[in-house]
Write an enzyme that holds these catalytic residues in place. Structure first.
Site, PDB file in Angstrom:
ATOM      1  N   HIS A 145       0.840  -1.192   0.000  1.00 29.61           N
ATOM      2  CA  HIS A 145       0.000   0.000   0.000  1.00 29.61           C
ATOM      3  C   HIS A 145       0.878   1.245   0.000  1.00 29.61           C
ATOM      4  O   HIS A 145       2.084   1.163   0.226  1.00 29.61           O
ATOM      5  CB  HIS A 145      -0.902   0.006   1.240  1.00 29.61           C
TER       6      HIS A 145
ATOM      7  N   HIS B 221       5.425   5.751  -2.042  1.00 26.90           N
ATOM      8  CA  HIS B 221       5.991   4.578  -2.702  1.00 26.90           C
ATOM      9  C   HIS B 221       5.274   3.326  -2.215  1.00 26.90           C
ATOM     10  O   HIS B 221       4.527   3.368  -1.230  1.00 26.90           O
ATOM     11  CB  HIS B 221       7.489   4.467  -2.398  1.00 26.90           C
TER      12      HIS B 221
END
Length: 199
Positions: free
Chosen positions: A48, A134
């Site tokens: 995630h 990221h």
């Protein structure tokens, strides 16, 4: 916030890249894993974009966290993110393998900023480092660095993992066990609207 103690929940707020992106990542990781077999690879379903890591939050404060998320989410429209390529944190001593986030990153950053500022009222201390969205794929194992992560990053450099229309922000609880951490959704807040929290 604080370390996990009785009466607290280990929480973070994130964006889920969706099943299609998860499937593409899983296929690519199966190949990249051979370059860094000693690394600790993240379960694909747990990948995630972390917006805010709260750590241990007292049970009594969870409703206030959700309320802050509601206040932020309702002010923002959905936006699109793309996931492509790979990189490493740690320079010559790589520690983390990750997929960069492209697309409407300014919209994502604004949501993250407002969450960070709003959550100070429940004791959150915003990080000093710049927000760098990221997807974490793997971390170095014992020893703290793993040169194989660079080889894995190079093998993924030309990969495209798709895009997702972000329609919600999610409050997750990290539940630790002998098999590792798994993530349970505590509340999902629609951008531009506020559904009821999950039980």
């Amino acid at each position: 916030m604080t370390d996990v103690t009785q009466g607290t929940r280990r929480l973070f707020i994130a964006v889920d890249p969706g099943e299609a992106c998860h499937a593409r990542i899983a296929t690519a990781v199966d190949r990249a894993r051979t370059h860094a077999p000693r690394a600790r690879w993240v379960r694909t379903e747990g990948i995630h974009v972390t917006l805010v890591f709260l750590g241990a939050v007292a049970e009594a404060l969870v409703p206030a966290v959700v309320a802050t998320m509601e206040d932020v989410a309702v002010r923002h429209a959905p936006f699109t993110l793309r996931f492509e390529g790979a990189g490493c944190f740690g320079g010559r001593k790589p520690r983390v393998l990750w997929i960069p986030v492209a697309g409407d990153v300014p919209a994502l950053g604004l949501v993250q900023k407002e969450l960070s500022e709003g959550l100070t009222e429940v004791g959150y201390v915003p990080e000093e480092r710049l927000f760098s969205p990221h997807l974490t794929l793997a971390r170095a194992g014992f020893g703290g660095t793993d040169a194989g992560l660079w080889a894995a990053a190079r093998s993924l450099a030309a990969e495209s993992f798709g895009e997702v229309e972000v329609r919600e922000i999610v409050l997750y609880e990290s539940v630790l066990s002998a098999a590792g951490a798994h993530y349970k959704a505590v509340a999902r807040l629609l951008l531009g609207g506020v559904p009821a929290p999950l039980h």
